[in-house]
Design a protein around this motif. Structure first.
Motif, PDB file in Angstrom:
ATOM      1  N   UNK A 307       0.866   4.276  10.370  1.00  0.00           N
ATOM      2  CA  UNK A 307       2.196   3.988   9.817  1.00  0.00           C
ATOM      3  C   UNK A 307       2.624   2.586  10.220  1.00  0.00           C
ATOM      4  N   UNK A 308       3.161   1.860   9.251  1.00  0.00           N
ATOM      5  CA  UNK A 308       3.735   0.545   9.499  1.00  0.00           C
ATOM      6  C   UNK A 308       5.141   0.542   8.902  1.00  0.00           C
ATOM      7  N   UNK A 309       6.099   0.032   9.666  1.00  0.00           N
ATOM      8  CA  UNK A 309       7.487  -0.051   9.213  1.00  0.00           C
ATOM      9  C   UNK A 309       7.943  -1.491   9.356  1.00  0.00           C
ATOM     10  N   UNK A 310       8.655  -1.998   8.347  1.00  0.00           N
ATOM     11  CA  UNK A 310       9.219  -3.344   8.444  1.00  0.00           C
ATOM     12  C   UNK A 310      10.700  -3.294   8.110  1.00  0.00           C
ATOM     13  N   UNK A 311      11.432  -4.318   8.578  1.00  0.00           N
ATOM     14  CA  UNK A 311      12.850  -4.417   8.239  1.00  0.00           C
ATOM     15  C   UNK A 311      13.017  -5.351   7.035  1.00  0.00           C
ATOM     16  N   UNK A 312      14.253  -5.676   6.709  1.00  0.00           N
ATOM     17  CA  UNK A 312      14.525  -6.477   5.522  1.00  0.00           C
ATOM     18  C   UNK A 312      13.955  -7.868   5.566  1.00  0.00           C
ATOM     19  N   UNK A 313      13.662  -8.375   6.754  1.00  0.00           N
ATOM     20  CA  UNK A 313      13.068  -9.707   6.868  1.00  0.00           C
ATOM     21  C   UNK A 313      11.558  -9.681   6.706  1.00  0.00           C
ATOM     22  N   UNK A 314      10.973  -8.480   6.621  1.00  0.00           N
ATOM     23  CA  UNK A 314       9.524  -8.348   6.550  1.00  0.00           C
ATOM     24  C   UNK A 314       8.862  -8.222   7.901  1.00  0.00           C
ATOM     25  N   UNK A 315       9.638  -8.301   8.972  1.00  0.00           N
ATOM     26  CA  UNK A 315       9.082  -8.196  10.322  1.00  0.00           C
ATOM     27  C   UNK A 315       8.642  -6.756  10.601  1.00  0.00           C
ATOM     28  N   UNK A 316       7.460  -6.606  11.179  1.00  0.00           N
ATOM     29  CA  UNK A 316       6.966  -5.268  11.510  1.00  0.00           C
ATOM     30  C   UNK A 316       7.710  -4.752  12.731  1.00  0.00           C
ATOM     31  N   UNK A 332       3.156 -13.166  10.578  1.00  0.00           N
ATOM     32  CA  UNK A 332       3.452 -12.437   9.358  1.00  0.00           C
ATOM     33  C   UNK A 332       2.199 -11.730   8.858  1.00  0.00           C
ATOM     34  N   UNK A 333       2.397 -10.598   8.234  1.00  0.00           N
ATOM     35  CA  UNK A 333       1.276  -9.822   7.719  1.00  0.00           C
ATOM     36  C   UNK A 333       0.921 -10.296   6.318  1.00  0.00           C
ATOM     37  N   UNK A 334      -0.099  -9.660   5.747  1.00  0.00           N
ATOM     38  CA  UNK A 334      -0.554 -10.007   4.400  1.00  0.00           C
ATOM     39  C   UNK A 334       0.538  -9.682   3.384  1.00  0.00           C
ATOM     40  N   UNK A 337       0.334  -6.426   1.035  1.00  0.00           N
ATOM     41  CA  UNK A 337       0.448  -5.038   1.483  1.00  0.00           C
ATOM     42  C   UNK A 337       1.428  -4.275   0.579  1.00  0.00           C
ATOM     43  N   UNK A 338       1.128  -3.031   0.234  1.00  0.00           N
ATOM     44  CA  UNK A 338       2.095  -2.221  -0.511  1.00  0.00           C
ATOM     45  C   UNK A 338       3.443  -2.111   0.206  1.00  0.00           C
ATOM     46  N   UNK A 339       3.447  -2.290   1.519  1.00  0.00           N
ATOM     47  CA  UNK A 339       4.689  -2.244   2.286  1.00  0.00           C
ATOM     48  C   UNK A 339       5.718  -3.204   1.719  1.00  0.00           C
ATOM     49  N   UNK A 340       5.280  -4.417   1.379  1.00  0.00           N
ATOM     50  CA  UNK A 340       6.221  -5.429   0.911  1.00  0.00           C
ATOM     51  C   UNK A 340       6.583  -5.235  -0.555  1.00  0.00           C
ATOM     52  N   UNK A 401      -6.930  -2.538  -4.190  1.00  0.00           N
ATOM     53  CA  UNK A 401      -6.436  -3.897  -3.994  1.00  0.00           C
ATOM     54  C   UNK A 401      -7.011  -4.503  -2.719  1.00  0.00           C
ATOM     55  N   UNK A 402      -7.540  -5.723  -2.828  1.00  0.00           N
ATOM     56  CA  UNK A 402      -8.074  -6.417  -1.659  1.00  0.00           C
ATOM     57  C   UNK A 402      -6.928  -7.039  -0.877  1.00  0.00           C
ATOM     58  N   UNK A 403      -6.823  -6.677   0.401  1.00  0.00           N
ATOM     59  CA  UNK A 403      -5.768  -7.201   1.256  1.00  0.00           C
ATOM     60  C   UNK A 403      -6.391  -7.693   2.561  1.00  0.00           C
ATOM     61  N   UNK A 404      -5.595  -8.311   3.396  1.00  0.00           N
ATOM     62  CA  UNK A 404      -6.053  -8.788   4.686  1.00  0.00           C
ATOM     63  C   UNK A 404      -5.058  -8.463   5.773  1.00  0.00           C
ATOM     64  N   UNK A 405      -5.298  -9.019   6.953  1.00  0.00           N
ATOM     65  CA  UNK A 405      -4.351  -8.855   8.059  1.00  0.00           C
ATOM     66  C   UNK A 405      -3.268  -9.919   7.971  1.00  0.00           C
ATOM     67  N   UNK A 406      -3.687 -11.177   7.976  1.00  0.00           N
ATOM     68  CA  UNK A 406      -2.796 -12.307   7.772  1.00  0.00           C
ATOM     69  C   UNK A 406      -3.629 -13.448   7.220  1.00  0.00           C
TER      70      UNK A 406
END
Length: 430
Positions: A307-316, A332-334, A337-340, A401-406
């Motif tokens: 699980x990954x959670x971020x706030x409105x600024x995108x910060x994990x 900052x993360x990739x 990510x579907x998170x963003x 989808x191809x994603x990365x860490x950063x």
């Protein structure tokens, strides 16, 4: 004991190294020479008591002759070939491991070492780009170096400086060089400490996540209705006041989620419906965000769930990692990510498969959800959060989808969302 097709080959090679003739080994093992000949040429399978007697005659273990470790070594060789992009004979990995166990072990060990070094580079890159302590240390060094250079230039370019001013410049130069040396020593000591301490806890959030990881992310005391405040007060591993406050808030939320979604029926629904947060939320009439959090606190036997959670600024703001899915520690993360994507579309579910970049790409099924809360009422600011659930990909299907860490360590060079070039050099296309 699993048998290997090259057991006979190993018997023949060990017999030759022992200086035994085939007839001598057959006699010692209580079998005929013709039967042993068939075994040594892999035309007869050998196991049980016969294998045991042959192993005893060669002063070896049956496991060594049967090559029970070669399956693992073969898997490691295939992993090394895939990571290096080499068109190796993958179907003959076990044969190579059986014939040349030393070389096979060396290749496997080197592949593991390469992966460890890559992970170290990723961690150090993340730290060098975002660590505030490192940034302050480098700023101090640059400031001292600039002052030394300026003072030295004045002394070198001005021949008729008054003795009083020359003495002042020389004193400044001595002080600045001492500051430069002390700063360098402190920075080296700090980096050495980072290398020596794998935990490297640098923030209250990391303190809390480290403690949760040590508990397996599951807290039976709260499942049984325990007091979250008392549990928070008993956590001696949390050194900072901020970490203890974050723990108190997080444990209170855990207790509320556990009461709303009791463990036994929730696990039963998970086995029946799978980890889709939308289906589970609908079954229990619960808020999807609560289901996301609950899935991250299940006992280990429930399966691998990240699980990954971020706030409105995108910060994990919360990170429960999953093997194969690297999470940035500072930076900052990739952006892919579907998170963003969920962060930009509050209230709309996002579901799909993603493939994390790396020497061995790992596929994951993901679900993401964003929401806006108004804890101070409609007149107050909206508080935006997004959640992303991850499980290892199940079943066949496209890689996703191809994603990365950063961006700094992502090998997908032609990514449309790249912010900066990767420091890892040559990479694979997205």
């Amino acid at each position: 004991m699993s048998l290997n097709a090259l057991t006979g080959t190993r018997i023949r090679e060990h017999r030759a190294r022992s200086g035994l003739r085939q007839a001598e080994l057959a006699r010692a093992a209580g079998v005929s020479a013709s039967y042993l000949n068939l075994i040594e040429h892999n035309r007869r399978r050998v196991a049980g008591d016969v294998l045991g007697r042959i192993a005893a005659a060669l002063d070896m273990t049956p496991e060594a002759l049967a090559g029970v470790d070669e399956a693992d070594t073969g898997a490691a060789l295939r992993e090394a070939a895939a990571a290096g992009g080499v068109a190796a004979e993958l179907d003959r990995a076990e044969e190579f491991a059986g014939r040349y166990p030393g070389w096979a072990a060396l290749v496997a060990a080197q592949n593991r070492r390469i992966r460890q070094l890559e992970q170290a580079v990723e961690a150090l890159s993340d730290r060098m780009s975002q660590d505030p302590h490192l940034s302050a240390g480098l700023h101090e060094l640059l400031s001292a170096a600039t002052s030394v250079r300026s003072t030295a230039a004045i002394l070198a370019d001005t021949a008729d400086i008054e003795p009083e001013w020359r003495a002042r410049f020389e004193r400044n130069l001595a002080e600045d060089t001492a500051r430069l040396a002390n700063g360098a020593e402190a920075l080296v000591g700090y980096l050495d400490g980072v290398a020596a301490q794998e935990t490297g806890i640098a923030s209250p959030q990391e303190e809390l996540e480290s403690w949760l990881a040590a508990q397996g992310w599951h807290l039976p005391a709260l499942e049984a209705g325990g007091d979250p405040g008392a549990l928070a007060d008993s956590i001696t591993e949390l050194a900072s006041r901020a970490a203890r406050q974050m723990a108190r808030d997080w444990l209170e939320g855990y207790a509320q989620d556990a009461r709303a979604l009791p463990l036994a029926p929730f696990l039963a629904a998970l086995r029946r419906d799978g980890p889709d947060p939308g289906r589970l939320a609908g079954r229990f009439g619960a808020d999807p965000a609560r289901v996301f959090r609950r899935l991250a606190t299940l006992p280990p036997e429930a399966g691998q769930i990240g699980l990954v959670v971020c706030d409105g600024s995108g910060t994990l703001v919360f990170r429960k990692p999953l093997p194969g899915f690297a999470l940035p520690r500072f930076g900052a993360a990739c952006p892919l990510w579907p998170l963003y994507e969920a962060l930009s579309r509050p209230g709309q579910p996002v579901q799909g498969r993603v493939a994390m970049a790396g020497r061995l790409a790992s596929a994951f099924d993901s679900w993401a959800w964003g929401r806006i809360d108004h804890p101070q009422g409609f007149a107050g600011p909206g508080v935006l959060r997004a959640y992303m659930l991850l499980v290892p990909a199940r079943g066949d299907g496209p890689p996703g989808r191809a994603i990365g860490t950063s961006c700094r360590i992502c090998p997908h060079e032609d990514c449309a969302a790249r912010r900066e070039p990767s420091i890892t050099g040559e990479g694979a296309g997205a």
